[in-house]
Design a protein around this motif. Structure first.
Motif, PDB file in Angstrom:
ATOM      1  N   ASP A 331       0.813  -1.216   0.000  1.00  0.00           N
ATOM      2  CA  ASP A 331       0.000   0.000   0.000  1.00  0.00           C
ATOM      3  C   ASP A 331       0.844   1.262   0.000  1.00  0.00           C
ATOM      4  OD1 ASP A 331      -2.389  -1.446   0.019  1.00  0.00           O
ATOM      5  OD2 ASP A 331      -2.406  -1.589   2.199  1.00  0.00           O
ATOM      6  N   ARG A 332       2.151   1.114  -0.047  1.00  0.00           N
ATOM      7  CA  ARG A 332       3.047   2.268  -0.036  1.00  0.00           C
ATOM      8  C   ARG A 332       3.671   2.466  -1.413  1.00  0.00           C
ATOM      9  NH1 ARG A 332       8.561   3.508   1.579  1.00  0.00           N
ATOM     10  NH2 ARG A 332       9.019   1.291   1.822  1.00  0.00           N
ATOM     11  N   PHE A 333       3.654   3.704  -1.886  1.00  0.00           N
ATOM     12  CA  PHE A 333       4.415   4.054  -3.089  1.00  0.00           C
ATOM     13  C   PHE A 333       5.886   4.100  -2.707  1.00  0.00           C
ATOM     14  CE2 PHE A 333       6.601   7.180  -5.691  1.00  0.00           C
ATOM     15  CZ  PHE A 333       6.239   6.803  -6.977  1.00  0.00           C
ATOM     16  N   ASP A 334       6.729   3.405  -3.468  1.00  0.00           N
ATOM     17  CA  ASP A 334       8.140   3.279  -3.104  1.00  0.00           C
ATOM     18  C   ASP A 334       8.985   3.288  -4.369  1.00  0.00           C
ATOM     19  OD1 ASP A 334      10.621   2.698  -2.128  1.00  0.00           O
ATOM     20  OD2 ASP A 334      10.071   0.771  -1.216  1.00  0.00           O
ATOM     21  N   LEU A 335       9.707   4.373  -4.560  1.00  0.00           N
ATOM     22  CA  LEU A 335      10.509   4.523  -5.769  1.00  0.00           C
ATOM     23  C   LEU A 335      11.724   3.610  -5.771  1.00  0.00           C
ATOM     24  CD1 LEU A 335      10.677   5.903  -8.457  1.00  0.00           C
ATOM     25  CD2 LEU A 335      11.660   7.929  -7.348  1.00  0.00           C
ATOM     26  N   THR A 336      12.053   3.015  -4.626  1.00  0.00           N
ATOM     27  CA  THR A 336      13.162   2.052  -4.599  1.00  0.00           C
ATOM     28  C   THR A 336      12.689   0.645  -4.946  1.00  0.00           C
ATOM     29  OG1 THR A 336      12.909   1.502  -2.252  1.00  0.00           O
ATOM     30  CG2 THR A 336      14.268   3.426  -2.787  1.00  0.00           C
ATOM     31  N   ARG A 337      11.386   0.475  -5.095  1.00  0.00           N
ATOM     32  CA  ARG A 337      10.832  -0.841  -5.412  1.00  0.00           C
ATOM     33  C   ARG A 337      11.042  -1.180  -6.885  1.00  0.00           C
ATOM     34  NH1 ARG A 337       6.376  -2.938  -2.805  1.00  0.00           N
ATOM     35  NH2 ARG A 337       5.635  -0.840  -2.245  1.00  0.00           N
ATOM     36  N   ASP A 338      11.199  -2.453  -7.189  1.00  0.00           N
ATOM     37  CA  ASP A 338      11.148  -2.919  -8.572  1.00  0.00           C
ATOM     38  C   ASP A 338       9.697  -3.283  -8.878  1.00  0.00           C
ATOM     39  OD1 ASP A 338      11.298  -4.110 -11.026  1.00  0.00           O
ATOM     40  OD2 ASP A 338      12.534  -5.809 -10.396  1.00  0.00           O
ATOM     41  N   PRO A 339       8.979  -2.434  -9.629  1.00  0.00           N
ATOM     42  CA  PRO A 339       7.556  -2.703  -9.866  1.00  0.00           C
ATOM     43  C   PRO A 339       7.292  -3.653 -11.030  1.00  0.00           C
ATOM     44  CG  PRO A 339       8.146  -0.614 -10.857  1.00  0.00           C
ATOM     45  CD  PRO A 339       9.410  -1.163 -10.230  1.00  0.00           C
ATOM     46  N   SER A 340       8.336  -4.149 -11.666  1.00  0.00           N
ATOM     47  CA  SER A 340       8.122  -5.031 -12.818  1.00  0.00           C
ATOM     48  C   SER A 340       7.322  -6.258 -12.381  1.00  0.00           C
ATOM     49  CB  SER A 340       9.457  -5.460 -13.429  1.00  0.00           C
ATOM     50  OG  SER A 340      10.235  -6.175 -12.493  1.00  0.00           O
ATOM     51  N   GLY A 341       6.443  -6.686 -13.252  1.00  0.00           N
ATOM     52  CA  GLY A 341       5.556  -7.793 -12.924  1.00  0.00           C
ATOM     53  C   GLY A 341       4.171  -7.342 -12.525  1.00  0.00           C
ATOM     54  N   HIS A 342       3.987  -6.029 -12.327  1.00  0.00           N
ATOM     55  CA  HIS A 342       2.628  -5.567 -12.021  1.00  0.00           C
ATOM     56  C   HIS A 342       1.724  -5.828 -13.227  1.00  0.00           C
ATOM     57  CE1 HIS A 342       2.350  -1.974 -14.585  1.00  0.00           C
ATOM     58  NE2 HIS A 342       3.595  -1.697 -14.281  1.00  0.00           N
ATOM     59  N   VAL A 343       0.425  -5.915 -12.962  1.00  0.00           N
ATOM     60  CA  VAL A 343      -0.529  -6.244 -14.026  1.00  0.00           C
ATOM     61  C   VAL A 343      -1.341  -5.023 -14.446  1.00  0.00           C
ATOM     62  CG1 VAL A 343      -0.672  -8.690 -13.442  1.00  0.00           C
ATOM     63  CG2 VAL A 343      -2.217  -7.072 -12.306  1.00  0.00           C
ATOM     64  N   GLY A 344      -0.817  -3.825 -14.156  1.00  0.00           N
ATOM     65  CA  GLY A 344      -1.521  -2.608 -14.535  1.00  0.00           C
ATOM     66  C   GLY A 344      -1.668  -2.430 -16.031  1.00  0.00           C
ATOM     67  N   PHE A 345      -0.766  -3.060 -16.805  1.00  0.00           N
ATOM     68  CA  PHE A 345      -0.876  -3.045 -18.262  1.00  0.00           C
ATOM     69  C   PHE A 345      -1.338  -4.396 -18.790  1.00  0.00           C
ATOM     70  CE2 PHE A 345       2.525   0.296 -17.803  1.00  0.00           C
ATOM     71  CZ  PHE A 345       1.755   1.354 -18.252  1.00  0.00           C
ATOM     72  N   GLY A 346      -1.899  -5.217 -17.920  1.00  0.00           N
ATOM     73  CA  GLY A 346      -2.246  -6.565 -18.324  1.00  0.00           C
ATOM     74  C   GLY A 346      -1.021  -7.463 -18.258  1.00  0.00           C
ATOM     75  N   MET A 347      -1.111  -8.607 -18.928  1.00  0.00           N
ATOM     76  CA  MET A 347      -0.012  -9.563 -18.951  1.00  0.00           C
ATOM     77  C   MET A 347      -0.299 -10.565 -20.056  1.00  0.00           C
ATOM     78  SD  MET A 347       2.904 -10.050 -17.438  1.00  0.00           S
ATOM     79  CE  MET A 347       2.704  -9.017 -15.983  1.00  0.00           C
ATOM     80  N   GLY A 348       0.755 -11.125 -20.608  1.00  0.00           N
ATOM     81  CA  GLY A 348       0.577 -12.163 -21.609  1.00  0.00           C
ATOM     82  C   GLY A 348       0.211 -11.615 -22.974  1.00  0.00           C
ATOM     83  N   LEU A 349      -0.541 -12.393 -23.728  1.00  0.00           N
ATOM     84  CA  LEU A 349      -0.867 -12.089 -25.115  1.00  0.00           C
ATOM     85  C   LEU A 349      -1.544 -10.740 -25.283  1.00  0.00           C
ATOM     86  CD1 LEU A 349      -0.973 -13.582 -28.012  1.00  0.00           C
ATOM     87  CD2 LEU A 349      -3.366 -13.970 -27.448  1.00  0.00           C
ATOM     88  N   HIS A 350      -2.382 -10.355 -24.310  1.00  0.00           N
ATOM     89  CA  HIS A 350      -3.147  -9.123 -24.423  1.00  0.00           C
ATOM     90  C   HIS A 350      -2.529  -7.965 -23.636  1.00  0.00           C
ATOM     91  CE1 HIS A 350      -6.242 -12.060 -25.729  1.00  0.00           C
ATOM     92  NE2 HIS A 350      -6.641 -11.068 -26.495  1.00  0.00           N
TER      93      HIS A 350
END
Length: 404
Positions: A331-350
């Motif tokens: 629940d915390r915004f953290d600029l030191t975090r690696d956010p890769s893997g989030h699904v905000g843009f979807g994932m996979g084929l779509h």
């Protein structure tokens, strides 16, 4: 995702309404409740199965064979209901119908094209930031920056005329509302459906688009036979629908995050190359696209629960992006975090084919701001705009202190 059926597990049942205004404006309490209830929750109000944990949402997103988009990514099931518009060839289609449009767009939005845009968009961002900061140091950052920059930069890249973009956000708001139930938010647009649909159709035509833009390149792909002439305007429409609203609200989320996390703003000023990471972390943290639906193509077992064929599945992308089993202190915004893997843009084929375009826009705007602004802070309470799919903003009052 699919398993041998064995003994079926009955999922917990909830009568919560994820499309109620109070939930759309503040979704985190419901998200937490759904995650804690179980990997699958039956939403009795809409007769759908809901996924709110990262593991199940991610698995469903990448398994297009069992969780199809072609029956609609909203509550409506295109197997039984007529779509309100011709379905998107990117968002609402599966292979093989999905293949050619995505291949064409992937080539058009490839790194060489983005490298050419970087310098142009950096100049546009510098000009906009200079204009805003010259006029005032207190302003609504939603309209002055988050909305103004994508509305100028992206339609320019598509090839839309300067006087032809006022309807982009109203059309997008209508289209994303339509993915939900036929509630008051959908009803509010009823009087404009025909007008906005006619507008977007007219501006997807070849003659409405300037030479050299993404739109003209899509039509050129039809000339080469990579698309049919019937597909070309639908691909342009997908670009116009998805390319502005999500970026606008993603940028607003990023500005909100940096205004409320001053140490991260200073970190960004010291290291402007973190602009893209800041945008991705904001997309994870606020998830401009909150939900999408899929349809089960067959009886499928998810964590022991049998979801029947032809059943709608509601994926809570925003809830998955704050799942504590996937993210530390989510629940915390953290600029030191690696956010890769989030699904905000979807994932996979779509997965969103234009996500790198959105990141480039964020990079341009945030870099221009970081160069000019020492501090950024809220001056009042930000306001949201309810939408059935988007975590939308209405205002973001900010004060800035200019750099010496």
């Amino acid at each position: 995702m699919t398993e041998a059926l064995g003994r079926a597990v009955m999922p917990p049942v909830s009568d919560a309404d994820p499309f109620a205004h109070e939930v759309l404006l503040d979704p985190e309490p419901l998200h937490q409740a759904l995650r804690e209830a179980g990997p699958v929750v039956y939403l009795s109000r809409y007769d759908v199965h809901a996924l709110a944990r990262y593991e199940q949402v991610h698995a469903a997103l990448v398994d297009w064979q069992h969780f199809e988009s072609g029956s609609g990514v909203g509550l409506a099931n295109f197997r039984h209901e007529k779509p309100w518009r011709p379905p998107s060839l990117l968002l609402e289609a599966d292979p093989p119908r999905h293949d050619a449009p995505r291949r064409v767009l992937r080539e058009i939005l490839a790194p060489p094209a983005l490298r050419r845009l970087r310098e142009t968009w950096a100049a546009v961002a510098e000009e906009l930031v200079d204009q805003v900061l010259t006029e005032a140091t207190e302003f609504d950052a939603f309209t002055a920056l988050a909305q103004a920059f994508p509305q100028r930069a992206f339609p320019d890249a598509v090839g839309l005329g300067a006087d032809d973009r006022d309807n982009l956000l109203p059309y997008g708001n209508m289209a994303f509302n339509a993915f939900g139930p036929r509630n008051d938010l959908v009803s509010a647009d009823t009087d404009r459906v025909a007008e906005l649909s006619a507008w977007v159709t007219a501006h997807c035509a070849r003659e409405a688009l300037s030479e050299g833009g993404f739109g003209a390149q899509i039509w050129a792909a039809a000339d080469r036979g990579d698309l049919t002439y019937e597909q070309a305007p639908l691909v342009v429409r997908s670009v116009l629908t998805a390319g502005v609203d999500t970026t606008v609200h993603g940028l607003a989320a990023c500005l909100y995050a940096l205004a409320t996390h001053p140490s991260d703003w200073q970190r960004l000023r010291e290291r402007p190359e973190l602009a893209r990471a800041a945008f991705d972390e904001a997309v994870r943290w606020q998830s401009p696209v909150q939900t999408f639906f899929r349809t089960a193509t067959t009886d499928v077992t998810i964590a022991g629960t049998v979801v029947p064929a032809d059943t709608k599945i509601l994926m809570f992308l925003g809830a998955a992006n704050r799942d504590p089993d996937r993210w530390h202190d989510p629940d915390r915004f953290d600029l030191t975090r690696d956010p890769s893997g989030h699904v905000g843009f979807g994932m996979g084929l779509h997965q969103c084919v234009g996500q790198h375009v959105a990141r480039l826009e964020a990079e341009a705007l945030l870099t221009a701001l970081a160069r000019r602004v020492e501090r950024i802070e809220l001056t009042g309470t930000p306001h949201r705009h309810p939408n059935n799919t988007l975590r939308s903003w209405a205002s973001l009052p900010l004060r800035v202190q200019l750099a010496a």
